[in-house]
Design a protein around this motif. Structure first.
Motif: not given
Length: 490
Positions: A437-463
């Motif tokens: 999504l992009k956030e523009i002027d306080g509103k969220a716009y969907v760019i795309e929905v990914n069926d196979n999202p990235s899950i890399d060590s040190g990034c998406e799993d950081k929390i």
């Protein structure tokens, strides 16, 4: 419910049948009147269901509009794969042998018109095949090798129906269109080992080697036997209870064939084949999100008849997207009229429809990971240095090709970003998705929905760290258990 027959040319379907409308494919695809219909069943009689043809898009956009297409895009893809055909039809083998027992030749072609054949003795076989592969006009090709084997099943182009069969076709069509239910046969499911599909040579895989190792550890901790498989292991899918795809997916690709065969064999699948079909096509997503009133950048579906309106509708620069682009590839910025015409020529030569969007530059895109219709993680992906996208595939060798990223706790994610991401992903299904999504002027716009999202060590799993991998494996295990319970109860 409105019943609409879609053909390439009005002359392809002559008979008038009560309560059945006939419309040409171009009108259905481009006329806003059909976008706004609330309740319709679409009978797709286009001459070709080839990937990205007009016939393909009729069923794809029908699904996005909430209409009920026959055939579905899933069925179209099934018809192309002999392996999937055999996997799906294994349960009717006894009926096949009984129905064809009197035939003395080594091959036999069965024409199926709206679930029936001109010969009454093939009635049961025609009905079963039609229920398994719901398409109005089908041709089943059988060969004899010790026993009868269904070699292929394919659509019959409406303009190729023999003249002497038309009186039967009209009779069958009237009975068919008078029906109120069109539910197909259910594919039975089996049930506990996990296969993770990877490509060791992929340059930008959705999970790096350390993340894959974390998935394996999480699965083994929950009692799974885990094996990393590649495209060479296609015939082994039936050995497993679940398939987890960690390779970039595409429809005309072995990843989709793996997903569909695994599903047909009764495996739990992430990414499931329906999610792949829906997420990997930008045209489908644009239609689906617009219909559901999910905010997206100003967009238009571009075809040969409206290409001259792109500059007027979107302005310049604008963004053009191939229907099945991923990782910023197949997405270009047309900065002036000359580059716009050049890119449109290239893209429309490959696909009947493409997507155009207003250029909306931001410093970063939000990525919300979603599993089982609940948020899983949140990231900010920053644009590659000196570039307008996260990935810069045209940069020099010494340049950074990918922007930085950071993972943030949900309390730091604006509510409207989370809410919009969930609304978009839940339109696709209950699998594992990454919503950009992009956030523009306080509103969220969907760019795309990914069926196979990235899950890399040190990034998406950081929390969440190891808990992220455990959550995904837990979901797979729960799905297997649910299918086991359904079979036991049934």
């Amino acid at each position: 419910m409105r019943k609409i027959v879609v053909v390439d040319y009005p002359k392809d379907w002559g008979p008038k049948i009560e309560d059945v409308e006939v419309v040409d494919a171009q009108t259905y695809l481009t006329d806003a009147t059909y976008t706004d219909i609330k309740n319709a069943r679409i009978f797709n009689l286009c001459r070709s269901y080839k990937y990205q043809s007009a016939g393909y898009y009729v069923s794809l956009l029908a699904e996005a509009r909430g209409h009920k297409p026959i055939p579905s895009v899933t069925t179209m893809q099934d018809l192309k794969s002999p392996t999937i055909v055999r996997a799906i039809t294994v349960e009717i083998n006894e009926l096949v042998q009984k129905s064809l027992a009197s035939i003395r030749s080594k091959s036999f072609t069965l024409s199926i018109y709206f679930g029936q054949n001109v010969a009454l003795k093939y009635e049961k076989l025609c009905k079963q095949l039609h229920d398994l592969f719901q398409a109005p006009l089908l041709k089943a090709q059988f060969v004899f090798k010790d026993e009868w084997v269904l070699q292929s099943i394919s659509p019959i182009p409406v303009n190729e129906i023999p003249e002497h069969h038309w009186r039967y076709v009209i009779k069958f069509a009237k009975a068919y269109f008078a029906r109120h239910r069109f539910a197909g046969a259910r594919i039975t499911r089996k049930t506990y080992d996990l296969a993770i599909l990877v490509d060791p040579n992929e340059k930008e895989p959705p999970s790096d080697k350390r993340a894959i190792h974390q998935f394996v550890e999480a699965a083994e901790a929950q009692g799974f036997y885990v094996e990393l498989i590649t495209k060479d292991d296609y015939r082994r899918l039936a050995e497993f209870d679940a398939l987890f795809i960690r390779e970039t997916t595409s429809v005309n690709h072995h990843t989709y064939k793996f997903a569909r065969k695994a599903y047909a064999d009764g495996l739990v699948v992430i990414d499931d084949p329906v999610s792949i079909l829906r997420c990997t096509n930008k045209v489908y997503l644009a239609e689906l999100l617009t219909k559901a009133k999910v905010p997206i950048p100003k967009s238009m579906i571009i075809h040969k008849d409206n290409r001259e309106m792109v500059e007027q509708e979107l302005g310049l620069p604008c963004v053009l997207k191939k229907p099945d682009s991923s990782f910023s590839q197949g997405v270009v910025k047309a900065k002036d009229r000359k580059s716009l015409d050049k890119e449109l020529d290239k893209m429309l030569a490959d696909s009947e429809l493409i997507i155009g969007q207003e250029f909306t530059p931001t410093d970063f895109d939000w990525r919300i990971g979603i599993l089982d219709k609940q948020p899983l993680y949140a990231c900010r992906y920053y644009m590659a240095k000196g570039h307008w996208q996260i990935y810069n595939w045209n940069g020099q060798k010494h340049q950074q090709t990918e922007g930085d990223a950071d993972t943030v706790p949900f309390e730091e994610v604006p509510f409207h970003v989370l809410h919009t991401a969930l609304k978009a992903a839940n339109l696709i299904g209950d699998g594992l998705y990454g919503v950009d999504l992009k956030e523009i002027d306080g509103k969220a716009y969907v760019i795309e929905v990914n069926d196979n999202p990235s899950i890399d060590s040190g990034c998406e799993d950081k929390i969440l760290k190891k808990d992220l991998y455990a959550a995904i494996i837990k979901s797979i295990k729960r799905r297997i258990d649910n299918h086991k319970n359904i079979r036991t109860d049934g």
